[in-house]
Design an enzyme around this catalytic site. Sequence first.
Site, PDB file in Angstrom:
ATOM      1  CG  ASP A  38     -57.432  88.677  72.747  1.00  0.00           C
ATOM      2  OD1 ASP A  38     -57.153  88.263  73.886  1.00  0.00           O
ATOM      3  OD2 ASP A  38     -58.458  89.342  72.495  1.00  0.00           O
ATOM      4  CB  SER A 132     -60.590  78.291  86.931  1.00  0.00           C
ATOM      5  OG  SER A 132     -61.208  78.878  88.066  1.00  0.00           O
ATOM      6  CE1 TYR A 145     -64.207  80.679  84.159  1.00  0.00           C
ATOM      7  CE2 TYR A 145     -64.385  80.171  86.501  1.00  0.00           C
ATOM      8  CZ  TYR A 145     -63.621  80.540  85.410  1.00  0.00           C
ATOM      9  OH  TYR A 145     -62.267  80.755  85.554  1.00  0.00           O
ATOM     10  CE  LYS A 149     -62.095  78.372  82.716  1.00  0.00           C
ATOM     11  NZ  LYS A 149     -60.905  78.445  81.835  1.00  0.00           N
TER      12      LYS A 149
END
Length: 255
Positions: A38, A132, A145, A149
């Site tokens: 992370d 997604s 986004y 994606k």
Amino acid sequence: MVEAMQDAGVVVTGAGGGIGAALARRFAAAGARVVVNDLDAVKAAAVAEEIGGIAVPGDASAIVADARDALGGTVDVYCANAGLPSGGSEAAPARVWELAWDVNVMAHVRAAEELLPAWLERGSGRFVSTVSAAGLLTMIGAAPYSVTKHGAYAFAEWLSLTYHHRGLKVHAICPQGVRTDMLAGTGSAGDLVLLPTAIEPEAVADALFAGIEEDRFLILPHPEVAEYYRARAADPERWLTNMNHIQQKWEADGR
């Protein structure tokens, strides 16, 4: 399948919380040795300590070598989970588009470039891409986004069709709303489209493990996405009209 994960070397990026943390916990529970990555070193360390894993913080685009070293030289499963929920339209700042492209697509490309030589040489490897439902469909209010994606999904698909016969297993996870900080950051668009059917991150991990068991490429934690995907392909004009109605509702509600 659980037996196959025993002592496997697994890397999960973006695993300081949300879906990534749920994936890390699930792989660890199956007996895998898990690298928790992370950008937030504190969060990575906390999850790693919880599951008995190894924290390797930093940019997901550049941690494959360090993660491999931490696992003793071999990565068996790589979960390209880190992502940016970039909202906005075509007018979003160039830097927003660049970051979305870099994190949501190019980080996957760079990881595959690092991992594939060893995987193809030995004839096995598993690449898990957290995409997604926006990568199969779209998402109102989030052009960067949605577009990136779609790119992440296309890259996962390309990897599978190109290297499946050489032992590479690829899984593309395409959930709708998941109760994470990312969902909370989607604002009114997420409240309208995603929140009503949102699931817990653990349900995404469950769906992935079921998909691995069945050797499926496309992982749909929300089964209804399959019907939406079929409708989009069968009648794109109608599907776009329906999506535009959702857009209009969002605008009428004050966005």
